[in-house]
Scaffold this active site. Sequence first.
Site, PDB file in Angstrom:
ATOM      1  N   HIS A  54      -8.310  12.649  63.013  1.00  0.00           N
ATOM      2  CA  HIS A  54      -9.167  12.657  61.819  1.00  0.00           C
ATOM      3  C   HIS A  54      -8.854  11.464  60.913  1.00  0.00           C
ATOM      4  O   HIS A  54      -7.748  10.913  60.934  1.00  0.00           O
ATOM      5  CB  HIS A  54      -9.096  13.990  61.059  1.00  0.00           C
ATOM      6  CG  HIS A  54      -7.849  14.223  60.270  1.00  0.00           C
ATOM      7  ND1 HIS A  54      -7.482  15.461  59.806  1.00  0.00           N
ATOM      8  CD2 HIS A  54      -6.868  13.388  59.842  1.00  0.00           C
ATOM      9  CE1 HIS A  54      -6.363  15.375  59.127  1.00  0.00           C
ATOM     10  NE2 HIS A  54      -5.967  14.135  59.133  1.00  0.00           N
ATOM     11  N   ASP A  98      -9.921  11.652  49.590  1.00  0.00           N
ATOM     12  CA  ASP A  98     -10.156  13.093  49.734  1.00  0.00           C
ATOM     13  C   ASP A  98      -9.290  13.902  48.787  1.00  0.00           C
ATOM     14  O   ASP A  98      -8.411  13.368  48.111  1.00  0.00           O
ATOM     15  CB  ASP A  98      -9.934  13.524  51.200  1.00  0.00           C
ATOM     16  CG  ASP A  98      -8.606  13.040  51.766  1.00  0.00           C
ATOM     17  OD1 ASP A  98      -7.756  12.562  50.988  1.00  0.00           O
ATOM     18  OD2 ASP A  98      -8.416  13.140  52.990  1.00  0.00           O
ATOM     19  N   ASN A 140      -4.953  14.830  65.137  1.00  0.00           N
ATOM     20  CA  ASN A 140      -6.167  15.118  65.922  1.00  0.00           C
ATOM     21  C   ASN A 140      -7.195  13.993  65.826  1.00  0.00           C
ATOM     22  O   ASN A 140      -8.338  14.165  66.221  1.00  0.00           O
ATOM     23  CB  ASN A 140      -6.782  16.445  65.466  1.00  0.00           C
ATOM     24  CG  ASN A 140      -7.216  16.406  64.002  1.00  0.00           C
ATOM     25  OD1 ASN A 140      -7.089  15.378  63.343  1.00  0.00           O
ATOM     26  ND2 ASN A 140      -7.727  17.519  63.505  1.00  0.00           N
ATOM     27  N   GLU A 165     -12.899  15.788  60.337  1.00  0.00           N
ATOM     28  CA  GLU A 165     -12.230  16.407  61.467  1.00  0.00           C
ATOM     29  C   GLU A 165     -13.068  16.228  62.737  1.00  0.00           C
ATOM     30  O   GLU A 165     -14.282  16.059  62.656  1.00  0.00           O
ATOM     31  CB  GLU A 165     -12.060  17.907  61.187  1.00  0.00           C
ATOM     32  CG  GLU A 165     -11.264  18.221  59.923  1.00  0.00           C
ATOM     33  CD  GLU A 165      -9.764  18.106  60.109  1.00  0.00           C
ATOM     34  OE1 GLU A 165      -9.314  17.418  61.049  1.00  0.00           O
ATOM     35  OE2 GLU A 165      -9.033  18.706  59.314  1.00  0.00           O
TER      36      GLU A 165
HETATM   37  P1  PGA Z   1       0.144  11.998  57.247  1.00  0.00           P
HETATM   38  O1  PGA Z   1      -1.369  12.374  57.304  1.00  0.00           O
HETATM   39  O2  PGA Z   1       0.198  10.621  56.679  1.00  0.00           O
HETATM   40  O3  PGA Z   1       0.770  13.011  56.332  1.00  0.00           O
HETATM   41  O4  PGA Z   1       0.659  12.052  58.635  1.00  0.00           O
HETATM   42  C1  PGA Z   1      -2.272  11.450  57.814  1.00  0.00           C
HETATM   43  C2  PGA Z   1      -3.630  12.090  57.895  1.00  0.00           C
HETATM   44  O5  PGA Z   1      -3.694  13.295  58.176  1.00  0.00           O
HETATM   45  O6  PGA Z   1      -4.624  11.389  57.678  1.00  0.00           O
END
Ligand code: PGA
Length: 241
Positions: free
Chosen positions: A138, A67, A136, A143
């Site tokens: 995702h 992404d 959350n 999302e």
């Molecule tokens: P993070 O993000 O590794 O910064 O916790 C993970 C994600 O949101 O997929």
Amino acid sequence: MKIHVVENYDEMSREAADILADIVKNKPDCVLGLATGDTPIGMYECLVRMYEAGELDFSAVRSVNLDEYYPISPDNDQSYRYFMNKHLFDKVNIDKANTNVPNGRAEDADVFCREYENTINKLGGMDVQVLGIGRNGHIGFNEPETELKPYTHLTELTESTIEANARFFESEADVPKHALTMGIRSIFKARNIVILASGVEKAEAVKTMLSGNISTLCPASLLCLHPSVTLICDKAAYSLV
Ligand code: PGA
């Protein structure tokens, strides 16, 4: 899903790096599906150390990233292209022409997303896709929603994700509100998936992912439908399971 509960972040990072290193050694022109965020930084550090020790050769490796924010310039130090250059691509002998990160400056996001999906197809899918998990639930920027888009698409970030990512920006208002992300079906083009989780702030998401129920309201739970997924999770992230 195979579940490895490890002591801490460093152990998680080493295990993940070992999985990727084995793939690179066994298939020098493999396709690595890569992720950004805090979680995989330690894994990239391990891979860079292995490269520096002469154990790994990235010269024929291809990569696709999950992404990117939209819109964002690749030179912006918060872009995922910048992140990948900084943590991996500039530190190993990968050919940048073989690296793919969604283009945060694409003029037409929909056209770009179709092209990106074609790129994944032309590469023959990923040998492995690395994922983090959002607080959350995702994966990528898929999302929690009642409906999810299967392929690479433009999406709006949720408040929870904007809030979680605000720590990297000067203020919450500076966090882009949209992103380009692989969809769940794009992610499933990986023959193997490695999902990483570290820290107590991920415990709720890990618990929901492993609840045995599959729901688009926890996109990570859909990974239960893929035939080859390994969760590497530290004790804190596993503490509610
Ligand atoms: P993070 O993000 O590794 O910064 O916790 C993970 C994600 O949101 O997929």
